[in-house]
Scaffold this motif. Structure first.
Motif, PDB file in Angstrom:
ATOM      1  N   ASP A   1       4.267   1.813  -5.140  1.00  0.00           N
ATOM      2  CA  ASP A   1       3.933   0.453  -4.743  1.00  0.00           C
ATOM      3  C   ASP A   1       3.867   0.341  -3.223  1.00  0.00           C
ATOM      4  OD1 ASP A   1       6.612   0.494  -4.037  1.00  0.00           O
ATOM      5  OD2 ASP A   1       7.258  -0.932  -5.543  1.00  0.00           O
ATOM      6  N   GLY A   2       4.415  -0.729  -2.647  1.00  0.00           N
ATOM      7  CA  GLY A   2       4.177  -1.037  -1.245  1.00  0.00           C
ATOM      8  C   GLY A   2       4.811  -0.112  -0.232  1.00  0.00           C
TER       9      GLY A   2
ATOM     10  N   VAL B   1       0.977   0.372   1.123  1.00  0.00           N
ATOM     11  CA  VAL B   1       0.890   0.683  -0.294  1.00  0.00           C
ATOM     12  C   VAL B   1       0.574   2.155  -0.539  1.00  0.00           C
ATOM     13  CG1 VAL B   1      -1.552   0.037  -0.430  1.00  0.00           C
ATOM     14  CG2 VAL B   1      -0.146  -0.036  -2.491  1.00  0.00           C
TER      15      VAL B   1
END
Length: 432
Positions: free
Chosen positions: A416-417, A151
């Motif tokens: 995000d990830g 992340v």
């Protein structure tokens, strides 16, 4: 255990031939409520996955007389337990899948299609799930840059640079060319990046037990020691650098222009658990903690002025907007604070969400209207008009979106990830 008897009961509920001879058959032959709603996941289901037929004989007229509820027969003829389906399949046999007229509009659900993400959805425009990473108008996705293995926890744009930097829990910082979108380099830090900010030419990265500082113009590198545990948040105010740490302390450094270095200035104690959010506004420093509290500190004296305890879970993010302080928490609320006549803060409005909240960021859209960006722990970002909190749109991610950053010219970024996406307010960019 009466296995045979149990099987008979289930068989009768599914419409077996002996059901009509059972004294309580009217109770057993019930249509599954969840099947009617199109979301039954029980296998086998003890209730019917079909509508009951019209009654025959002298009672049928009464059953279908004025005021009687209308029933629609299932044209599938299926009366057994529902087969297992994929995550994008609706178990309701009365749905319109496969029978959609060309002039009918599919009502989209607020979920990204898993098959579209993998590049193999066969339904196209008829798919009930989103073939897009966002909902709403006025902003558009410009680019999606992948590269991190975990992340993204920080995004920074140092002043006067044509590079953007991202930090991640994969223990690396990546530099990106803002013109081409290409990764220009990867720096391994040997520890998870808890946060990253930029101030002028300086880039600050918080990792366990240290803050790394780079001058992006001179390539000077410094290590600021003192933190105990992970550094979760940083902010600059009144020519001071503040860092919130895992042990609940806020460390303070002051830049010495003579020696071109950062010197320890203070250590602020008061929180009982980790400090995970910091913001500066109205000549105050505000800190949010895992101990569920917010503390207000004087930037002049560095003394604690007030402790706010209205949140009931971790205070994940803080934002100063004009005369207001906004806070969000894992308790699923955004609170808006305003100063009273004596200078203390009080809650003037509470916005409730369905999920825990991770990060706040504010900016103006293409019409110069204020918009609040709010990351939730359901892998989405909500966009709200202020001050009404009316929903303006949503952004979706593959994993939790922990980092939001605002850039020049209506740009903003969500991490995000595996990487980050670049968004822009204005008219959609035509596809080539």
């Amino acid at each position: 255990m009466d296995l045979d008897g149990g099987n008979r009961r289930v068989f009768n509920r599914l419409g077996g031939p002996s059901a009509a001879t059972q004294p309580d058959s009217s109770k057993n032959q019930k249509v599954c409520y969840h099947w009617r709603a199109g979301k039954c996941s029980r296998y086998p289901c003890p209730f019917l996955h079909r509508e009951l037929p019209h009654p025959s004989g002298p009672t049928s007229a009464a059953a279908n007389g004025p005021g009687a509820p209308k029933r629609f027969a299932d044209d599938s003829g299926f009366s057994g337990p529902a087969p297992r389906r994929g995550p994008n399949f609706n178990n309701n046999h009365n749905n319109t899948w496969g029978r959609m007229g060309a002039n009918k509009v599919v009502r989209k659900t607020e979920k990204v299609c898993n098959y579209w993400v993998q590049g193999n959805c066969n339904y196209g425009d008829r798919c009930k799930f989103l073939h897009s990473w966002s909902l709403g108008e006025g902003f558009t996705l410009l680019n999606h840059l992948d590269g991190h293995q975990k992340v993204v926890t920080g995004i920074a744009l140092p002043a006067g640079m044509d590079k953007l930097y991202t930090g991640s829990k994969d223990e690396t910082v990546r530099a990106w060319d803002t013109n081409t979108g290409q990764c220009m380099g990867v720096l391994n830090l040997g520890g998870e990046v808890g946060c990253m900010i930029s101030e002028g030419p300086w880039l600050f990265v918080g990792i366990p037990n240290v803050v790394k500082a780079w001058n992006t113009q001179t390539n000077q590198e410094l290590s600021l020691s003192g933190p105990v545990g992970q550094v979760y948040t940083m902010v600059v105010g009144n020519d001071l650098l503040f860092a919130g740490t895992q042990d609940g302390t806020i460390l303070v450094w002051k830049f010495n222009a003579g020696t071109n270095s950062f010197e320890p200035a203070a250590s602020l104690k008061g929180h009982t658990l980790a400090v995970v959010s910091l913001v500066v506004g109205a000549n105050r420093l505000y800190s949010g903690s895992m101990d569920h509290s917010i503390k207000a500190w004087s930037l002049e004296t560095l003394q604690c002025l007030q402790t706010l305890t209205e949140h009931t879970n971790v205070v994940m993010s803080l934002l100063c907007w004009e005369q207001f302080l906004l806070s969000c928490s894992l308790d699923q609320t955004i609170k808006v604070w305003v100063a009273t006549e004596n200078g203390n803060l009080e809650v003037t409005y509470t916005h409730n969400e369905e999920h825990g909240l991770l990060s706040l960021q504010g900016m103006h859209d293409s019409e110069s209207k204020p918009v609040l960006l709010c990351a939730c722990n359901d892998n989405s970002v909500r966009l709200y008009d202020l001050p009404s909190f009316s929903e303006k749109g949503k952004i979706f991610g593959k994993q939790e979106i922990r980092a939001i950053e605002v850039g020049p010219g209506g740009l903003f970024f969500t991490g995000d990830g595996t990487g980050f996406r670049v968004w822009k307010w204005g008219e959609p960019v035509p596809k080539p």
